[in-house]
Design a protein around this motif. Structure first.
Motif, PDB file in Angstrom:
ATOM      1  N   LEU A  89     -34.903 -51.791  85.509  1.00  0.00           N
ATOM      2  CA  LEU A  89     -36.156 -51.537  86.227  1.00  0.00           C
ATOM      3  C   LEU A  89     -36.844 -50.341  85.594  1.00  0.00           C
ATOM      4  O   LEU A  89     -36.199 -49.306  85.377  1.00  0.00           O
ATOM      5  CB  LEU A  89     -35.871 -51.185  87.690  1.00  0.00           C
ATOM      6  N   GLU A  90     -38.131 -50.463  85.301  1.00  0.00           N
ATOM      7  CA  GLU A  90     -38.923 -49.291  84.946  1.00  0.00           C
ATOM      8  C   GLU A  90     -39.521 -48.796  86.250  1.00  0.00           C
ATOM      9  O   GLU A  90     -40.144 -49.566  86.989  1.00  0.00           O
ATOM     10  CB  GLU A  90     -40.008 -49.663  83.939  1.00  0.00           C
ATOM     11  N   VAL A  91     -39.278 -47.544  86.557  1.00  0.00           N
ATOM     12  CA  VAL A  91     -39.723 -46.972  87.824  1.00  0.00           C
ATOM     13  C   VAL A  91     -40.927 -46.084  87.521  1.00  0.00           C
ATOM     14  O   VAL A  91     -40.821 -45.116  86.770  1.00  0.00           O
ATOM     15  CB  VAL A  91     -38.584 -46.149  88.464  1.00  0.00           C
ATOM     16  N   SER A  97     -55.090 -42.222  89.563  1.00  0.00           N
ATOM     17  CA  SER A  97     -55.343 -43.526  88.927  1.00  0.00           C
ATOM     18  C   SER A  97     -55.392 -43.342  87.409  1.00  0.00           C
ATOM     19  O   SER A  97     -55.943 -42.351  86.917  1.00  0.00           O
ATOM     20  CB  SER A  97     -56.675 -44.098  89.415  1.00  0.00           C
ATOM     21  N   ALA A  98     -54.812 -44.294  86.708  1.00  0.00           N
ATOM     22  CA  ALA A  98     -54.874 -44.314  85.232  1.00  0.00           C
ATOM     23  C   ALA A  98     -54.260 -45.618  84.754  1.00  0.00           C
ATOM     24  O   ALA A  98     -53.634 -46.349  85.535  1.00  0.00           O
ATOM     25  CB  ALA A  98     -54.127 -43.120  84.619  1.00  0.00           C
ATOM     26  N   GLY A  99     -54.452 -45.896  83.482  1.00  0.00           N
ATOM     27  CA  GLY A  99     -53.766 -46.998  82.819  1.00  0.00           C
ATOM     28  C   GLY A  99     -53.902 -48.327  83.543  1.00  0.00           C
ATOM     29  O   GLY A  99     -54.986 -48.712  83.989  1.00  0.00           O
ATOM     30  N   SER A 100     -52.758 -49.042  83.657  1.00  0.00           N
ATOM     31  CA  SER A 100     -52.788 -50.403  84.210  1.00  0.00           C
ATOM     32  C   SER A 100     -53.219 -50.411  85.674  1.00  0.00           C
ATOM     33  O   SER A 100     -53.811 -51.373  86.154  1.00  0.00           O
ATOM     34  CB  SER A 100     -51.423 -51.074  84.049  1.00  0.00           C
ATOM     35  N   PHE A 101     -52.924 -49.330  86.396  1.00  0.00           N
ATOM     36  CA  PHE A 101     -53.297 -49.224  87.820  1.00  0.00           C
ATOM     37  C   PHE A 101     -54.829 -49.194  87.946  1.00  0.00           C
ATOM     38  O   PHE A 101     -55.419 -49.941  88.741  1.00  0.00           O
ATOM     39  CB  PHE A 101     -52.667 -47.946  88.396  1.00  0.00           C
ATOM     40  N   ALA A 102     -55.457 -48.348  87.141  1.00  0.00           N
ATOM     41  CA  ALA A 102     -56.922 -48.211  87.197  1.00  0.00           C
ATOM     42  C   ALA A 102     -57.586 -49.530  86.804  1.00  0.00           C
ATOM     43  O   ALA A 102     -58.553 -49.968  87.442  1.00  0.00           O
ATOM     44  CB  ALA A 102     -57.371 -47.081  86.265  1.00  0.00           C
ATOM     45  N   ILE A 174     -50.177 -37.003  85.845  1.00  0.00           N
ATOM     46  CA  ILE A 174     -50.958 -38.149  86.336  1.00  0.00           C
ATOM     47  C   ILE A 174     -50.031 -39.261  86.804  1.00  0.00           C
ATOM     48  O   ILE A 174     -50.164 -39.787  87.904  1.00  0.00           O
ATOM     49  CB  ILE A 174     -51.898 -38.674  85.212  1.00  0.00           C
ATOM     50  N   ASP A 175     -49.086 -39.637  85.939  1.00  0.00           N
ATOM     51  CA  ASP A 175     -48.094 -40.663  86.285  1.00  0.00           C
ATOM     52  C   ASP A 175     -46.940 -40.567  85.291  1.00  0.00           C
ATOM     53  O   ASP A 175     -47.011 -39.808  84.318  1.00  0.00           O
ATOM     54  CB  ASP A 175     -48.715 -42.080  86.299  1.00  0.00           C
ATOM     55  N   PHE A 176     -45.877 -41.310  85.540  1.00  0.00           N
ATOM     56  CA  PHE A 176     -44.746 -41.336  84.593  1.00  0.00           C
ATOM     57  C   PHE A 176     -43.862 -42.537  84.887  1.00  0.00           C
ATOM     58  O   PHE A 176     -43.926 -43.138  85.966  1.00  0.00           O
ATOM     59  CB  PHE A 176     -43.919 -40.043  84.650  1.00  0.00           C
ATOM     60  N   LYS A 177     -43.005 -42.827  83.895  1.00  0.00           N
ATOM     61  CA  LYS A 177     -42.031 -43.917  84.008  1.00  0.00           C
ATOM     62  C   LYS A 177     -40.646 -43.328  83.775  1.00  0.00           C
ATOM     63  O   LYS A 177     -40.460 -42.546  82.826  1.00  0.00           O
ATOM     64  CB  LYS A 177     -42.351 -44.958  82.939  1.00  0.00           C
ATOM     65  N   ILE A 178     -39.707 -43.660  84.631  1.00  0.00           N
ATOM     66  CA  ILE A 178     -38.323 -43.226  84.424  1.00  0.00           C
ATOM     67  C   ILE A 178     -37.386 -44.425  84.554  1.00  0.00           C
ATOM     68  O   ILE A 178     -37.781 -45.474  85.080  1.00  0.00           O
ATOM     69  CB  ILE A 178     -37.893 -42.093  85.404  1.00  0.00           C
ATOM     70  N   THR A 197     -43.618 -41.009  77.883  1.00  0.00           N
ATOM     71  CA  THR A 197     -43.346 -41.714  79.149  1.00  0.00           C
ATOM     72  C   THR A 197     -44.080 -41.118  80.349  1.00  0.00           C
ATOM     73  O   THR A 197     -43.873 -41.563  81.479  1.00  0.00           O
ATOM     74  CB  THR A 197     -41.829 -41.707  79.443  1.00  0.00           C
ATOM     75  N   CYS A 198     -44.887 -40.078  80.101  1.00  0.00           N
ATOM     76  CA  CYS A 198     -45.664 -39.450  81.181  1.00  0.00           C
ATOM     77  C   CYS A 198     -47.134 -39.413  80.753  1.00  0.00           C
ATOM     78  O   CYS A 198     -47.415 -39.294  79.565  1.00  0.00           O
ATOM     79  CB  CYS A 198     -45.269 -37.990  81.389  1.00  0.00           C
ATOM     80  N   ARG A 199     -48.048 -39.443  81.705  1.00  0.00           N
ATOM     81  CA  ARG A 199     -49.435 -39.078  81.396  1.00  0.00           C
ATOM     82  C   ARG A 199     -49.615 -37.629  81.839  1.00  0.00           C
ATOM     83  O   ARG A 199     -49.389 -37.316  83.027  1.00  0.00           O
ATOM     84  CB  ARG A 199     -50.452 -39.987  82.097  1.00  0.00           C
ATOM     85  N   LEU A 200     -49.986 -36.803  80.881  1.00  0.00           N
ATOM     86  CA  LEU A 200     -50.102 -35.358  81.103  1.00  0.00           C
ATOM     87  C   LEU A 200     -51.509 -34.939  80.685  1.00  0.00           C
ATOM     88  O   LEU A 200     -51.879 -35.092  79.518  1.00  0.00           O
ATOM     89  CB  LEU A 200     -49.056 -34.618  80.243  1.00  0.00           C
ATOM     90  N   PHE A 214     -52.153 -41.949  71.136  1.00  0.00           N
ATOM     91  CA  PHE A 214     -51.705 -42.941  70.146  1.00  0.00           C
ATOM     92  C   PHE A 214     -52.130 -44.347  70.568  1.00  0.00           C
ATOM     93  O   PHE A 214     -52.721 -45.091  69.783  1.00  0.00           O
ATOM     94  CB  PHE A 214     -50.176 -42.854  69.999  1.00  0.00           C
ATOM     95  N   ARG A 215     -51.838 -44.701  71.852  1.00  0.00           N
ATOM     96  CA  ARG A 215     -52.168 -46.054  72.323  1.00  0.00           C
ATOM     97  C   ARG A 215     -53.640 -46.376  72.117  1.00  0.00           C
ATOM     98  O   ARG A 215     -54.008 -47.483  71.764  1.00  0.00           O
ATOM     99  CB  ARG A 215     -51.854 -46.192  73.829  1.00  0.00           C
ATOM    100  N   ARG A 216     -54.502 -45.372  72.363  1.00  0.00           N
ATOM    101  CA  ARG A 216     -55.958 -45.610  72.370  1.00  0.00           C
ATOM    102  C   ARG A 216     -56.669 -45.070  71.135  1.00  0.00           C
ATOM    103  O   ARG A 216     -57.905 -44.955  71.140  1.00  0.00           O
ATOM    104  CB  ARG A 216     -56.556 -44.966  73.627  1.00  0.00           C
TER     105      ARG A 216
HETATM  106  P1  TMP Z   1     -49.283 -48.025  82.861  1.00  0.00           P
HETATM  107  O1  TMP Z   1     -50.456 -47.383  83.539  1.00  0.00           O
HETATM  108  O2  TMP Z   1     -49.610 -48.583  81.501  1.00  0.00           O
HETATM  109  O3  TMP Z   1     -48.609 -49.044  83.738  1.00  0.00           O
HETATM  110  O4  TMP Z   1     -48.204 -46.859  82.578  1.00  0.00           O
HETATM  111  C1  TMP Z   1     -47.667 -46.097  83.625  1.00  0.00           C
HETATM  112  C2  TMP Z   1     -46.803 -44.978  83.061  1.00  0.00           C
HETATM  113  O5  TMP Z   1     -45.667 -45.506  82.401  1.00  0.00           O
HETATM  114  C3  TMP Z   1     -47.492 -44.095  82.035  1.00  0.00           C
HETATM  115  O6  TMP Z   1     -47.098 -42.747  82.276  1.00  0.00           O
HETATM  116  C4  TMP Z   1     -46.951 -44.546  80.709  1.00  0.00           C
HETATM  117  C5  TMP Z   1     -45.588 -45.049  81.050  1.00  0.00           C
HETATM  118  N1  TMP Z   1     -45.172 -46.191  80.253  1.00  0.00           N
HETATM  119  C6  TMP Z   1     -43.976 -46.144  79.565  1.00  0.00           C
HETATM  120  O7  TMP Z   1     -43.276 -45.138  79.582  1.00  0.00           O
HETATM  121  N2  TMP Z   1     -43.600 -47.247  78.854  1.00  0.00           N
HETATM  122  C7  TMP Z   1     -44.328 -48.383  78.812  1.00  0.00           C
HETATM  123  O8  TMP Z   1     -43.922 -49.351  78.159  1.00  0.00           O
HETATM  124  C8  TMP Z   1     -45.568 -48.432  79.542  1.00  0.00           C
HETATM  125  C9  TMP Z   1     -46.422 -49.664  79.518  1.00  0.00           C
HETATM  126  C10 TMP Z   1     -45.939 -47.309  80.252  1.00  0.00           C
END
Ligand code: TMP
Ligand code: ASP
Length: 235
Positions: A89-91, A97-102, A174-178, A197-200, A214-216
């Motif tokens: 699971l990616e948590v 708001s940012a990224g896929s959520f926005a 802003i957000d992060f994935k763990i 893995t974080c938006r800072l 990098f992504r953008r």
């Molecule tokens: P998202 O807005 O693209 O869903 O991303 C949410 C957060 O998760 C963001 O801080 C970036 C991080 N992320 C990863 O660490 N690995 C990934 O593969 C993706 C898509 C996002």
């Protein structure tokens, strides 16, 4: 500790066995990917920054009661960690708001949410890490209810601790994935916490100091990673 053969190579890290079956060595790479590996590049110095930043933050989280896989930093790029079975699971926690959520909700980026949100993705690159909820996780045997409860509790603690810590460095989290793993029946925090893995965002200027550069294709990618590392004050 003796380093043995490579167990696995991921997009951003290599993992090596050691002479202790309970321990692994992770080695952070400068390689960067986005969009499930479709976009590839190098961020010079990223491996060392992500390794040292993750360990610094994991130590802080341990003090606040979140168990982690960290055992010992071995050098700039390599760390000795507990060998976990990763919960697939990616948590993701979001404060703004940012990224896929926005995108999904038709919102501008940078809108403060009324309260932090948590979401799960099923860790599966072939399926592009689809969004799932805890019922799906249970139905697919990805985790037990007890594990989901522990993961949820720890994830919000990680958010509280990191938000406050980054705020002190002039950074908005802003957000992060763990990701979490199972270690002798316990849920512990694994993987990494880094600008990958974080938006800072800089609190004053809202400049992005993370992998979105990098992504953008926003430029100054290395500078952003260096700036976060500089503010951590661990040189
Ligand atoms: P998202 O807005 O693209 O869903 O991303 C949410 C957060 O998760 C963001 O801080 C970036 C991080 N992320 C990863 O660490 N690995 C990934 O593969 C993706 C898509 C996002
Ligand atoms: N996990 C993504 C990739 O596959 C990277 C990202 O967007 O952070 O390449």
């Amino acid at each position: 500790m003796e380093k043995r053969e490579q167990l696995y190579e991921g997009k951003a890290k290599k993992v090596f066995l050691t002479d202790d079956p309970d321990l692994l060595i992770v080695s952070y790479k400068d390689d960067a990917t986005a969009f499930d590996g479709q976009k590839k590049g190098t961020i010079v110095g990223k491996g060392a920054i992500n390794n040292r930043m993750t360990n610094h933050i994991f130590k802080l989280l341990e003090k606040k009661g979140v168990p982690t896989h960290l055992v010992e930093e071995l050098n700039d790029r390599e760390t000795l960690v507990k060998k976990v079975e990763i919960v697939p699971l990616e948590v993701i926690i979001r404060n703004f708001s940012a990224g896929s959520f926005a995108k999904k909700l038709g919102m501008e980026e940078g809108i403060k949410l009324a309260c932090p949100t948590l979401e799960f993705s099923y860790k599966n690159d072939d399926l592009h890490d689809p969004f799932i909820n805890s019922y799906y996780a249970l139905a697919l045997n990805l985790a037990t209810q007890e594990e989901i409860d522990a993961i949820t509790k720890y994830a919000f603690t990680v958010n509280d601790v990191m938000r406050e810590y980054f705020a002190g460095l002039g950074i908005e989290l802003i957000d992060f994935k763990i990701e979490f793993g199972r270690y002798h029946g316990q849920i512990i925090l694994a993987d990494e916490v880094s600008p990958d893995t974080c938006r800072l965002w800089d609190k004053e200027t809202h400049e992005k100091l993370d992998k979105d550069r990098f992504r953008r294709d926003l430029g100054n990618v290395e500078d952003a990673y260096q700036e976060v590392f500089r503010r951590l004050g661990i040189q």
